[in-house]
Motif scaffolding. Structure first.
Motif, PDB file in Angstrom:
ATOM      1  N   ASP A 180       0.533  40.008 119.641  1.00 54.99           N
ATOM      2  CA  ASP A 180      -0.494  39.490 120.556  1.00 54.99           C
ATOM      3  C   ASP A 180      -0.650  37.972 120.521  1.00 54.99           C
ATOM      4  OD1 ASP A 180      -1.081  42.037 121.513  1.00 54.99           O
ATOM      5  OD2 ASP A 180      -2.525  42.402 119.910  1.00 54.99           O
ATOM      6  N   LEU A 181       0.455  37.266 120.530  1.00 57.21           N
ATOM      7  CA  LEU A 181       0.419  35.812 120.634  1.00 57.21           C
ATOM      8  C   LEU A 181       0.511  35.433 122.104  1.00 57.21           C
ATOM      9  CD1 LEU A 181       2.830  34.913 117.710  1.00 57.21           C
ATOM     10  CD2 LEU A 181       0.353  34.690 117.725  1.00 57.21           C
ATOM     11  N   SER A 182       0.035  34.264 122.452  1.00 55.12           N
ATOM     12  CA  SER A 182       0.093  33.825 123.847  1.00 55.12           C
ATOM     13  C   SER A 182       0.551  32.380 123.915  1.00 55.12           C
ATOM     14  CB  SER A 182      -1.277  33.976 124.519  1.00 55.12           C
ATOM     15  OG  SER A 182      -2.234  33.175 123.860  1.00 55.12           O
ATOM     16  N   GLY A 183       0.946  31.967 125.131  1.00 52.28           N
ATOM     17  CA  GLY A 183       1.387  30.605 125.348  1.00 52.28           C
ATOM     18  C   GLY A 183       2.875  30.564 125.634  1.00 52.28           C
ATOM     19  N   SER A 184       3.309  29.461 126.210  1.00 55.48           N
ATOM     20  CA  SER A 184       4.725  29.299 126.506  1.00 55.48           C
ATOM     21  C   SER A 184       5.188  27.951 125.979  1.00 55.48           C
ATOM     22  CB  SER A 184       4.965  29.396 128.011  1.00 55.48           C
ATOM     23  OG  SER A 184       4.256  28.368 128.677  1.00 55.48           O
ATOM     24  N   GLY A 185       6.495  27.769 125.972  1.00 57.32           N
ATOM     25  CA  GLY A 185       7.059  26.531 125.463  1.00 57.32           C
ATOM     26  C   GLY A 185       7.506  26.686 124.019  1.00 57.32           C
ATOM     27  N   VAL A 186       7.606  25.555 123.341  1.00 52.49           N
ATOM     28  CA  VAL A 186       8.042  25.548 121.948  1.00 52.49           C
ATOM     29  C   VAL A 186       6.825  25.736 121.039  1.00 52.49           C
ATOM     30  CG1 VAL A 186       9.167  24.191 120.142  1.00 52.49           C
ATOM     31  CG2 VAL A 186       9.987  24.043 122.500  1.00 52.49           C
ATOM     32  N   HIS A 187       6.957  26.640 120.097  1.00 54.50           N
ATOM     33  CA  HIS A 187       5.893  26.920 119.127  1.00 54.50           C
ATOM     34  C   HIS A 187       6.425  26.710 117.719  1.00 54.50           C
ATOM     35  CE1 HIS A 187       3.227  28.710 122.146  1.00 54.50           C
ATOM     36  NE2 HIS A 187       4.344  29.201 122.671  1.00 54.50           N
ATOM     37  N   ARG A 188       5.515  26.531 116.798  1.00 54.83           N
ATOM     38  CA  ARG A 188       5.879  26.296 115.397  1.00 54.83           C
ATOM     39  C   ARG A 188       5.297  27.405 114.534  1.00 54.83           C
ATOM     40  NH1 ARG A 188       8.297  22.303 112.562  1.00 54.83           N
ATOM     41  NH2 ARG A 188       7.246  21.549 110.724  1.00 54.83           N
ATOM     42  N   VAL A 189       6.086  27.897 113.599  1.00 51.71           N
ATOM     43  CA  VAL A 189       5.638  28.939 112.676  1.00 51.71           C
ATOM     44  C   VAL A 189       5.848  28.440 111.253  1.00 51.71           C
ATOM     45  CG1 VAL A 189       7.864  30.146 112.719  1.00 51.71           C
ATOM     46  CG2 VAL A 189       5.811  31.388 112.059  1.00 51.71           C
ATOM     47  N   LYS A 190       4.884  28.744 110.413  1.00 55.54           N
ATOM     48  CA  LYS A 190       4.940  28.383 108.996  1.00 55.54           C
ATOM     49  C   LYS A 190       4.624  29.629 108.187  1.00 55.54           C
ATOM     50  CE  LYS A 190       2.759  25.331 105.585  1.00 55.54           C
ATOM     51  NZ  LYS A 190       1.738  24.292 105.376  1.00 55.54           N
ATOM     52  N   VAL A 191       5.450  29.914 107.192  1.00 59.39           N
ATOM     53  CA  VAL A 191       5.227  31.051 106.305  1.00 59.39           C
ATOM     54  C   VAL A 191       4.997  30.488 104.903  1.00 59.39           C
ATOM     55  CG1 VAL A 191       6.181  33.180 105.375  1.00 59.39           C
ATOM     56  CG2 VAL A 191       6.690  32.520 107.726  1.00 59.39           C
ATOM     57  N   VAL A 192       3.904  30.907 104.275  1.00 61.14           N
ATOM     58  CA  VAL A 192       3.519  30.395 102.964  1.00 61.14           C
ATOM     59  C   VAL A 192       3.484  31.552 101.978  1.00 61.14           C
ATOM     60  CG1 VAL A 192       1.799  29.089 101.659  1.00 61.14           C
ATOM     61  CG2 VAL A 192       2.086  28.661 104.101  1.00 61.14           C
ATOM     62  N   THR A 193       4.167  31.401 100.852  1.00 63.63           N
ATOM     63  CA  THR A 193       4.182  32.439  99.826  1.00 63.63           C
ATOM     64  C   THR A 193       2.892  32.411  99.023  1.00 63.63           C
ATOM     65  OG1 THR A 193       5.213  31.028  98.157  1.00 63.63           O
ATOM     66  CG2 THR A 193       6.692  32.274  99.617  1.00 63.63           C
ATOM     67  N   GLU A 194       2.734  33.383  98.152  1.00 65.58           N
ATOM     68  CA  GLU A 194       1.519  33.494  97.341  1.00 65.58           C
ATOM     69  C   GLU A 194       1.332  32.330  96.378  1.00 65.58           C
ATOM     70  OE1 GLU A 194       2.091  36.636  94.101  1.00 65.58           O
ATOM     71  OE2 GLU A 194       3.744  37.011  95.483  1.00 65.58           O
ATOM     72  N   ASN A 195       2.421  31.641  96.015  1.00 64.87           N
ATOM     73  CA  ASN A 195       2.278  30.509  95.096  1.00 64.87           C
ATOM     74  C   ASN A 195       2.404  29.159  95.790  1.00 64.87           C
ATOM     75  OD1 ASN A 195       5.018  30.580  95.510  1.00 64.87           O
ATOM     76  ND2 ASN A 195       5.542  31.094  93.416  1.00 64.87           N
ATOM     77  N   GLY A 196       2.302  29.144  97.132  1.00 67.09           N
ATOM     78  CA  GLY A 196       2.194  27.897  97.861  1.00 67.09           C
ATOM     79  C   GLY A 196       3.477  27.306  98.416  1.00 67.09           C
ATOM     80  N   VAL A 197       4.606  27.948  98.203  1.00 66.79           N
ATOM     81  CA  VAL A 197       5.856  27.449  98.753  1.00 66.79           C
ATOM     82  C   VAL A 197       5.949  27.906 100.211  1.00 66.79           C
ATOM     83  CG1 VAL A 197       8.377  27.565  98.578  1.00 66.79           C
ATOM     84  CG2 VAL A 197       6.979  27.467  96.513  1.00 66.79           C
ATOM     85  N   SER A 198       6.377  26.986 101.093  1.00 62.08           N
ATOM     86  CA  SER A 198       6.365  27.313 102.516  1.00 62.08           C
ATOM     87  C   SER A 198       7.700  26.998 103.180  1.00 62.08           C
ATOM     88  CB  SER A 198       5.254  26.550 103.227  1.00 62.08           C
ATOM     89  OG  SER A 198       5.450  25.162 103.087  1.00 62.08           O
ATOM     90  N   ALA A 199       7.879  27.578 104.351  1.00 60.16           N
ATOM     91  CA  ALA A 199       9.046  27.321 105.194  1.00 60.16           C
ATOM     92  C   ALA A 199       8.545  27.181 106.630  1.00 60.16           C
ATOM     93  CB  ALA A 199      10.061  28.450 105.078  1.00 60.16           C
TER      94      ALA A 199
END
Length: 143
Positions: A118-137
């Motif tokens: 259920d996300l909305s919007g068009s164009g380029v979007h950014r996603v960030k995934v953060v682990t339980e100990n704070g490391v992200s991608a």
């Protein structure tokens, strides 16, 4: 007068011994707490150093006003992680996610998918995934 002075001296001596004993006990307890906290901090830092994830692919599907985002992630570190304790942030908003019906433990070199709905919007979007100990991608995708 000599007896009273002796009694006062004995009271002061007993008070000093009791306060010294109490202070020594409290300092010992405080040092144990500090040692435990230092060991925990070292464990957390080591875990963070051994953690690394990579977003392999981000795919959006279903474009009738809202869409679902599927993110493929690989655990590239040497630390096993909890897949159910991650945070997913899409365009700065914390989103809930679902994942395949597999064990919650995410072992090194394993690739898994998560889905944000259920996300909305068009164009380029950014996603960030953060682990339980704070490391992200970070990753980006196009809708």
């Amino acid at each position: 007068m000599g007896f009273e002075l002796s009694v006062v001296a004995v009271i002061f001596f007993i008070s000093a011994v009791l306060m010294g004993t109490y202070s020594y006990t409290m300092m010992g307890t405080s040092n144990e707490l500090i040692d435990d906290a230092s060991a925990e901090q070292y464990r957390m830092q080591l875990s963070k150093l051994q953690t690394d994830i990579e977003i392999v692919e981000s795919t959006a599907d279903g474009f009738e006003g809202t869409y679902n985002l599927t993110v493929s992630l690989t655990n590239t570190g040497s630390e096993s992680l909890r897949f159910d304790r991650m945070n997913v942030i899409v365009d700065g908003n914390l989103e809930s996610y679902t994942y395949d019906n597999v064990a919650a433990t995410w072992t090194p070199s394993e690739t898994r998918n998560l889905t944000v709905t259920d996300l909305s919007g068009s164009g380029v979007h950014r996603v960030k995934v953060v682990t339980e100990n704070g490391v992200s991608a970070y990753g980006s995708y196009l809708v």
